[in-house]
Design an enzyme around this catalytic site. Structure first.
Site, mmCIF file in Angstrom:
data_model
loop_
_atom_site.group_PDB
_atom_site.id
_atom_site.type_symbol
_atom_site.label_atom_id
_atom_site.label_comp_id
_atom_site.label_asym_id
_atom_site.label_seq_id
_atom_site.Cartn_x
_atom_site.Cartn_y
_atom_site.Cartn_z
ATOM 1 N N GLU A 113 4.650 -19.511 -18.317
ATOM 2 C CA GLU A 113 5.944 -19.472 -17.648
ATOM 3 C C GLU A 113 7.151 -19.576 -18.581
ATOM 4 O O GLU A 113 8.185 -18.977 -18.323
ATOM 5 C CB GLU A 113 6.016 -20.600 -16.607
ATOM 6 C CG GLU A 113 5.018 -20.461 -15.463
ATOM 7 C CD GLU A 113 5.291 -19.255 -14.584
ATOM 8 O OE1 GLU A 113 6.448 -18.801 -14.545
ATOM 9 O OE2 GLU A 113 4.336 -18.752 -13.955
ATOM 10 N N SER A 389 -18.638 5.746 12.799
ATOM 11 C CA SER A 389 -18.059 6.867 13.545
ATOM 12 C C SER A 389 -16.647 6.607 14.043
ATOM 13 O O SER A 389 -16.004 7.533 14.541
ATOM 14 C CB SER A 389 -18.965 7.228 14.730
ATOM 15 O OG SER A 389 -20.189 7.762 14.268
#
Length: 876
Positions: A113, A389
């Site tokens: 950081e 399907s």
């Protein structure tokens, strides 16, 4: 003297010349001096303006508040009616003092950081310079330069807008924070404030949640994982996304090595450790006690992914969501008990997404059954399984209607079909049903028809167009293959619901979303509603929808158990299968499958249901393969109760057409097509079939039909005429004797026939019909009467022995002559004559003295002939 004078004069001239040159430079020097003074003045003015501007920007900056620095402000989550659901940020927060933070953990966070944290005064000018350059070249906000100090300020006091004003306030407060607190205190604030997913704050809380360890027990790879999370806590949550978390952890390890915190050998050793190896086991994680946890999960992830600068755990946001608590309560009831739907066991799982069809707003989320783990795996959003399907309308038939403008009548042939590679394609039942309409092919879920459809799209417009269609429906698909025709893409319930909602919303797609609006602490708001986009033609949406209605309502549909009576509903089933190897290796029971889907919608709601087991080695038994339909049916019935649900409206781009069954390619029904051979289907306007079927069209009837009796040959000659140009026409001749039942006689190709030995006195009614295949004409008729020879005419006063006056008559066809005497028992097609009463069976004809006669029908009929020639009762 003269020389001296000359010398002095020369010196004077020289001196004058120098003075002249010197005087010529003076103006140039003055200009530069003035420019320099102006620049100084401008610089001072700029500084003053800048300072004034900066002062103006920071005048409304909040004051430093120690409580706000240490305690995050929770965010409120509201339902669709503005009622509070829960607050995020109030739980799972454990504080750690700086002196208890191991150096390993501190190094990991600094490397990730703010590696220059202990060298700057709140603003890192070196890092800022790089960010400014990036913002100039790639646009404002493209790269940040926030230090740990700035992040503390931002998370404590400011919103996350990327504006100059907010940045100025951030810099000002960071400078003040650095003056008031030590670096160690600021670092302590930071590691205790950061959001770490799982509804938790701070590195100590995260260490307990993910590893079950104190900070001083963490290993290098674990500390690196935690240090990498604050950038995007939800995306790097190792419970939910271990692959992403591992990649991020490895980046942190490389940064630690780059900045000299660890050696290259230590980096490589830590990077080689699987991220899941030391995580807390699922059964040991903290149990869930939060309301509507599955839905709140979606809200948190949506904020995280769409608004990465916002921290839902500490920014004090008010989030207006799309949640319908009644629907959510019902979904959770369905999944948590067997009161509504019977589940086979506790391991059986389901994922449910319920959307508003028109807006894409998420009304309810079913994240799974028996979900006791807080922030656990969400089977509606996290689970990605093959669609089966349910993918066919999206991958095959949707593009075919969209690009090829197929109608719902388009005829396909369910026959043995292969991929382009030559590999055989099979239907689920290993059978083939022949020609059928697009409607029936999709409703029956025939695989061969689906492949033929995608191959037609591939041939006409290319598979990229099919991929484009799928992607516009919110399903990311990198490549399309012919195998995609039967649903190989892995999707979530949320994605399937989003895609299906576009069919139900006249072709408009809105990304499924759980948030309508976000309100900041300063009362500014963000409109979180995604844009609605037209992703298909309205004719595509309507025709696919109408076909999907057949899935649940027609006798041949595969989804009849999902139907809700009296509700306009469309939907599609989906089943995936195991490979032969998987069946063998995993010993799958006969008929077992890994996934069962059902997705469907009304004009109000769309729902997508997935069912199966977390481990695909456990298969869904045949008896449990309708659970998805049962869940859908019950959910749709519940949310649609007492709600007006209009039918899907046919757009102006569509027309209804009458198609003759079995025609391939499809043809319009003719005026002669029988009603039971007509299906009413839909076509894109202007694209309906032009050709009318002639299968049932009538032929012209024969003309000039003539019948005559030749006494010499004892034959009837029957002739007729027909146009010479008619091809392949035959003629069906039938006859009825004495108003009896009509019987077929012959089918001939010639235009005439002869009938030998007709019954004396008989009246023959002939009909001739032209035929060609299944086509027929109207009949043409002629009557022929056969005279009775004079030698056989009786005076009506016989002695009861008919042999005195008549000879036995010839048989007609296969009939048997009747008995003489009393005229009884004339059987078959034979004829008998006699006095008194006569009984006739099976088309027998009996002539009684005096002209009375009795004819039997197809069934046994008892008729009587009276002596006076009148017909008695029972005759027909």
């Amino acid at each position: 003297m003269a020389e001296n004078y000359q010398s002095r004069e020369e010196r004077r001239k020289q001196h004058a010349s120098k003075q002249k040159k010197k005087g010529g430079k003076q103006p140039s020097k003055g200009i530069f001096k003035r420019i320099f003074l102006i620049l100084i003045a401008l610089g001072i003015a700029g500084m003053l303006v800048g300072a004034a501007t900066f002062a103006f920007m920071v005048k409304d900056a909040p004051k430093l508040d120690e409580k706000a620095l240490k305690d995050p402000i929770s965010s409120k989550i509201l339902d669709i009616n503005g009622e509070l659901i829960t607050e995020v940020g109030l739980e799972n927060r454990e504080y750690v003092n700086y002196e208890d933070i191991p150096k390993l953990v501190e190094d990991a966070f600094l490397a990730t950081e703010d590696v220059r944290f202990y060298k700057h005064n709140g603003m890192d000018l070196i890092r800022l310079g790089g960010a400014v350059l990036a913002n100039v070249t790639r646009g404002f906000g493209s790269e940040g330069a926030s230090t740990i100090t700035q992040q503390v300020v931002k998370n404590s006091f400011l919103n996350n807008e990327k504006t100059l004003s907010r940045k100025a306030q951030e810099a000002w407060l960071a400078f003040q924070l650095e003056r008031k607190y030590t670096k160690q205190q600021i670092f302590e604030m930071y590691v205790n404030k950061i959001w770490m997913s799982e509804r938790s704050h701070g590195v100590l809380t995260a260490s307990h949640i993910y590893f079950g360890k104190e900070l001083n027990e963490l290993e290098l790879h674990e500390a690196a994982l935690l240090a990498g999370m604050p950038q995007s806590p939800e995306n790097y949550n190792p419970f939910k996304h271990p692959d992403r978390a591992e990649k991020r952890r490895n980046i942190v390890l490389s940064l630690m090595n780059q900045h000299g915190f660890i050696t290259k050998e230590e980096m490589k050793a830590a990077q080689a450790i699987p991220v899941e190896s030391s995580l807390v086991k699922e059964e040991d994680r903290k149990r869930n006690d939060s309301p509507y946890d599955a839905f709140v999960d979606v809200v948190i992830e949506e904020v995280e992914s769409k608004y990465p600068d916002l921290d839902i755990s500490s920014d004090g946001l008010t989030i207006y969501t799309t949640l319908d608590t009644k629907a959510q309560d019902y979904v959770e009831k369905m999944l948590s008990s067997n009161d509504i739907v019977q589940f086979p066991n506790d391991e059986f799982q389901a994922g449910i997404t319920l959307l508003d069809t028109k807006t894409g707003e998420i009304r309810a989320i079913g994240g799974g059954r028996n979900q006791e783990v807080k922030r656990g795996f969400n089977y509606a959003t996290d689970s990605k399984r093959q669609a089966g399907s349910t993918f066919k309308p999206i991958m095959d038939y949707g593009p075919a209607v969209e690009y090829l403008k197929w109608g719902t009548y388009h005829t396909l042939d369910d026959k043995p079909t292969t991929y382009s590679s030559g590999q055989q394609m099979n239907n689920w039942d290993r059978k083939h049903m022949g020609k059928m309409s697009l409607r029936e092919a999709l409703a029956r879920s025939r695989n061969t028809a689906a492949l033929q459809t995608l191959q037609a799209v591939e041939k006409e417009v290319g598979l990229d167009k099919a991929k484009e269609f799928v992607n516009k429906l919110g399903i990311d698909m990198d490549e399309v293959y012919e195998s995609s025709a039967i649903g190989t893409e892995e999707v979530s319930s949320l994605e399937m619901a989003g895609a299906y909602s576009a069919f139900g919303n006249e072709g408009f797609y809105t990304e499924p979303h759980s948030i309508k609006k976000i309100e900041m602490r300063d009362k500014t708001t963000i409109d979180a509603t995604p844009k609605t986009e037209a992703v298909m033609q309205d004719y595509t949406a309507f025709m696919i929808t109408d076909v999907l209605k057949s899935v649940v309502k027609d006798s041949f549909g595969t989804g009849k158990q999902a139907n809700v009576p009296n509700l306009h509903l469309a939907g599609k089933t989906g089943t995936t299968n195991y490979s032969s190897k998987e069946k063998k290796d995993w010993q799958i029971q006969s008929g077992g499958v890994p996934d069962i889907w059902f997705a469907g919608y009304t004009t109000n709601y769309t729902a997508a249901i997935w069912t199966g087991y977390p481990n695909m080695k456990s298969s869904i038994a045949p008896k449990d393969q309708k659970i998805a339909q049962a869940l859908f049916k019950n959910l749709m019935a519940y949310v649609s109760k007492d709600v007006d649900t209009p039918d899907f409206k046919m757009p102006n781009s569509v027309e209804k057409v009458a198609i003759e069954k079995g025609t391939m390619p499809a043809k319009l029904a003719s005026e002669f097509t029988p009603k039971d051979q007509i299906i009413y289907e839909y076509a894109v306007k202007g694209q309906a079939p032009k050709e009318v079927s002639d299968k049932f069209e009538k032929l012209d009837a024969p003309v000039n039909v003539n019948g005559s009796y030749d006494q010499l040959t004892n034959e009837i000659a029957l002739t007729w005429e027909y146009p010479e140009e008619a091809e392949d026409v035959q003629y069906e001749v039938s006859v009825a004797l004495n108003d009896g039942t009509e019987q077929p006689l012959q089918v001939v190709s010639e235009k005439g026939i002869k009938i030998a030995n007709p019954v004396p006195g008989g009246i023959y009614q002939f009909k001739v019909v032209a035929i060609r295949g299944e086509m027929r004409s109207d009949p043409a008729a002629v009557k022929v009467e056969i005279p009775i020879p004079e030698s056989e005419i009786d005076d009506g006063f016989g002695d009861g022995d008919p042999m005195d006056d008549f000879e036995e008559e010839e048989e007609i066809e296969d009939g048997t002559s009747g008995n003489n005497g009393n005229g009884n028992n004339g059987n078959g097609d034979g004829s008998g004559s006699g006095w008194g009463n006569g009984n006739g069976n099976n088309n027998g004809t009996e002539n009684g003295q005096g002209g009375g006669n009795t004819s039997g029908g197809d069934d046994t009929n008892n008729g009587s002939t009276n002596p006076d020639g009148t017909q008695g009762s029972g005759g027909q």
